[in-house]
Motif scaffolding. Sequence first.
Motif, PDB file in Angstrom:
ATOM      1  N   GLU A  60      39.834  29.239 -13.318  1.00  0.00           N
ATOM      2  CA  GLU A  60      39.517  29.314 -11.981  1.00  0.00           C
ATOM      3  C   GLU A  60      38.761  28.016 -11.662  1.00  0.00           C
ATOM      4  N   LEU A  61      37.856  27.375 -12.584  1.00  0.00           N
ATOM      5  CA  LEU A  61      37.286  26.187 -12.600  1.00  0.00           C
ATOM      6  C   LEU A  61      38.339  25.083 -12.616  1.00  0.00           C
ATOM      7  N   GLN A  62      39.179  25.041 -13.507  1.00  0.00           N
ATOM      8  CA  GLN A  62      40.217  24.064 -13.505  1.00  0.00           C
ATOM      9  C   GLN A  62      40.863  23.854 -12.174  1.00  0.00           C
ATOM     10  N   GLU A  63      41.339  24.949 -11.662  1.00  0.00           N
ATOM     11  CA  GLU A  63      42.192  25.049 -10.244  1.00  0.00           C
ATOM     12  C   GLU A  63      41.111  24.191  -9.462  1.00  0.00           C
ATOM     13  N   ARG A  64      39.905  24.611  -9.298  1.00  0.00           N
ATOM     14  CA  ARG A  64      39.079  24.052  -8.235  1.00  0.00           C
ATOM     15  C   ARG A  64      38.756  22.531  -8.534  1.00  0.00           C
ATOM     16  N   LEU A  65      38.403  22.209  -9.587  1.00  0.00           N
ATOM     17  CA  LEU A  65      38.377  20.779  -9.951  1.00  0.00           C
ATOM     18  C   LEU A  65      39.622  20.107  -9.692  1.00  0.00           C
ATOM     19  N   SER A  66      40.629  20.632 -10.211  1.00  0.00           N
ATOM     20  CA  SER A  66      42.114  19.826 -10.172  1.00  0.00           C
ATOM     21  C   SER A  66      42.338  19.519  -8.533  1.00  0.00           C
ATOM     22  N   GLN A  67      42.015  20.636  -7.721  1.00  0.00           N
ATOM     23  CA  GLN A  67      42.277  20.539  -6.246  1.00  0.00           C
ATOM     24  C   GLN A  67      41.391  19.428  -5.688  1.00  0.00           C
ATOM     25  N   LEU A  68      40.236  19.559  -6.073  1.00  0.00           N
ATOM     26  CA  LEU A  68      39.143  18.531  -5.495  1.00  0.00           C
ATOM     27  C   LEU A  68      39.639  17.108  -5.640  1.00  0.00           C
ATOM     28  N   ASN A  69      39.997  17.033  -7.059  1.00  0.00           N
ATOM     29  CA  ASN A  69      40.285  15.634  -7.390  1.00  0.00           C
ATOM     30  C   ASN A  69      41.569  15.249  -6.741  1.00  0.00           C
ATOM     31  N   ASP A  70      42.528  16.105  -6.567  1.00  0.00           N
ATOM     32  CA  ASP A  70      43.708  15.657  -5.798  1.00  0.00           C
ATOM     33  C   ASP A  70      43.346  15.307  -4.412  1.00  0.00           C
ATOM     34  N   GLU A  71      42.325  15.998  -3.732  1.00  0.00           N
ATOM     35  CA  GLU A  71      41.992  15.903  -2.437  1.00  0.00           C
ATOM     36  C   GLU A  71      41.385  14.430  -2.205  1.00  0.00           C
ATOM     37  N   ILE A  72      40.584  14.168  -3.360  1.00  0.00           N
ATOM     38  CA  ILE A  72      39.976  12.897  -3.237  1.00  0.00           C
ATOM     39  C   ILE A  72      40.935  11.555  -3.383  1.00  0.00           C
ATOM     40  N   SER A  73      41.952  11.811  -4.527  1.00  0.00           N
ATOM     41  CA  SER A  73      42.789  10.816  -4.733  1.00  0.00           C
ATOM     42  C   SER A  73      43.797  10.658  -3.644  1.00  0.00           C
ATOM     43  N   THR A  74      44.204  11.831  -2.896  1.00  0.00           N
ATOM     44  CA  THR A  74      45.133  11.713  -1.802  1.00  0.00           C
ATOM     45  C   THR A  74      44.563  11.077  -0.705  1.00  0.00           C
ATOM     46  N   THR A  75      43.181  11.476  -0.556  1.00  0.00           N
ATOM     47  CA  THR A  75      42.706  10.668   0.662  1.00  0.00           C
ATOM     48  C   THR A  75      42.363   9.019   0.270  1.00  0.00           C
ATOM     49  N   VAL A  76      42.123   8.851  -0.963  1.00  0.00           N
ATOM     50  CA  VAL A  76      42.179   7.468  -1.480  1.00  0.00           C
ATOM     51  C   VAL A  76      43.326   6.406  -0.999  1.00  0.00           C
ATOM     52  N   VAL A  77      44.556   7.351  -1.378  1.00  0.00           N
ATOM     53  CA  VAL A  77      45.931   6.682  -0.883  1.00  0.00           C
ATOM     54  C   VAL A  77      46.083   6.507   0.562  1.00  0.00           C
ATOM     55  N   GLU A  78      45.664   7.611   1.362  1.00  0.00           N
ATOM     56  CA  GLU A  78      45.880   7.756   2.712  1.00  0.00           C
ATOM     57  C   GLU A  78      44.703   6.474   3.237  1.00  0.00           C
ATOM     58  N   GLN A  79      43.727   6.304   2.658  1.00  0.00           N
ATOM     59  CA  GLN A  79      42.653   5.323   3.241  1.00  0.00           C
ATOM     60  C   GLN A  79      43.221   3.837   3.176  1.00  0.00           C
ATOM     61  N   GLU A  80      43.801   3.893   1.951  1.00  0.00           N
ATOM     62  CA  GLU A  80      44.557   2.404   1.562  1.00  0.00           C
ATOM     63  C   GLU A  80      45.671   1.902   2.531  1.00  0.00           C
ATOM     64  N   GLN A  81      46.310   3.197   2.761  1.00  0.00           N
ATOM     65  CA  GLN A  81      47.543   2.980   3.946  1.00  0.00           C
ATOM     66  C   GLN A  81      46.939   2.537   5.272  1.00  0.00           C
ATOM     67  N   GLN A  82      45.887   3.384   5.651  1.00  0.00           N
ATOM     68  CA  GLN A  82      45.542   3.286   6.964  1.00  0.00           C
ATOM     69  C   GLN A  82      44.741   2.057   7.224  1.00  0.00           C
ATOM     70  N   GLU A  83      43.987   1.396   5.991  1.00  0.00           N
ATOM     71  CA  GLU A  83      43.447   0.133   6.114  1.00  0.00           C
ATOM     72  C   GLU A  83      44.233  -0.877   6.248  1.00  0.00           C
ATOM     73  N   LYS A  84      45.509  -0.980   5.336  1.00  0.00           N
ATOM     74  CA  LYS A  84      46.405  -1.813   5.596  1.00  0.00           C
ATOM     75  C   LYS A  84      47.084  -1.793   7.014  1.00  0.00           C
ATOM     76  N   LYS A  85      47.567  -0.661   7.658  1.00  0.00           N
ATOM     77  CA  LYS A  85      47.882  -0.523   8.817  1.00  0.00           C
ATOM     78  C   LYS A  85      46.881  -1.198   9.826  1.00  0.00           C
ATOM     79  N   SER A  86      45.729  -0.811   9.505  1.00  0.00           N
ATOM     80  CA  SER A  86      44.622  -1.325  10.489  1.00  0.00           C
ATOM     81  C   SER A  86      44.732  -2.916  10.698  1.00  0.00           C
TER      82      SER A  86
END
Length: 344
Positions: A35-61
């Motif tokens: 259960e802890l594996q799952e939660r940590l993996s999901q949180l890391n994925d959320e962070i990593s995904t938002t980092v990718v989105e942030q980079e894309q949005q900053e480039k677009k901006s």
Amino acid sequence: MKKLYIAVIVSMGLFCFMTPAHAEPKEETQQTITELQERLSQLNDEISTTVVEQEQQEKKSQALTQELTIQEKKVTDMTDKLTQLEKEIQERVRAIQLKDADRKVNFFQLEGWTKMLSSIKGVETVRQSDDAKAKEYTELTENLTKQQKELEKKQEEYKTVQEQLQTTMATQQSSKEQLEKELKDNEALLAQIQEEERKQEEATKAQQEALLEQVVLGQNFSTSEEVSDKAQAIILSAKQYLGVPYVWGGTTPSGFDCSGLMQWVFAQNGVSIPRVSQAQQAAVKEIPVSEVQPGDLVFWGRPAHHVALYIGDGYFIQAPQPGDVVKITHTSWYPFESAGRVLY
């Protein structure tokens, strides 16, 4: 964030690897670990995904900022040109009003057809010039209106991107805070697992090396899994990056996240796959876990929050999470939930 990274290093026991020949995680803590594996993996994925989105949005901006500057200059230049044209037209109208009567009198006082014809041509020239200015004014006005609308559209688009960027950064910060809380709340469990992970890594080191040697030689694995030439090349590419640190949103050998590593090693071998784990899962041909072969992608979650490269005998190469490095893990410790084929 230093505290967060140190805490994450402790949590790497969640991603340790082993073979069936070695002890499984203790039964009484297995569910908690999973259960802890799952939660940590999901949180890391959320962070990593938002980092990718942030980079894309900053480039677009940034691109929109440049487009806005160009568009604003177009509108300014066109407005100045229109103002100047209006001034010329107004002056022309005043001149016509003042001289119209004199022109008519002079026309009838002309001597001879040659002078009359010359005068008529002069009047026509003036008329054509005035018509051209009128046409230019109409076209310029219409174009200015169009350019102003385009400017408003770009301004609205820029505003939307900025709002999305703020939302993305807020989501990212929230996920980081939640991750830090999970690590702190489970500090005791993570400390217990850390030593077990070290032992498991030592116990399987020789088996990993033997497995990679089989890949190099193109041999079959003990489970009769076959390695195609393309899969072999991709696995060997991934092997080069063992030890590279995990970085949220990382896509280069200076640091990878899980999906960034997969995209990189496939691209190195002429195969294009999407950027994030969810998109990679959606893009591949799903296969039963029982049919997984070296070179396939394996996933956790649906939509996926983690992805790795299967290399045979139950092993896969992954970029786990911050504080850890690209490594080989065995499914007996961290079982994947689905698999997909990229190579046909």
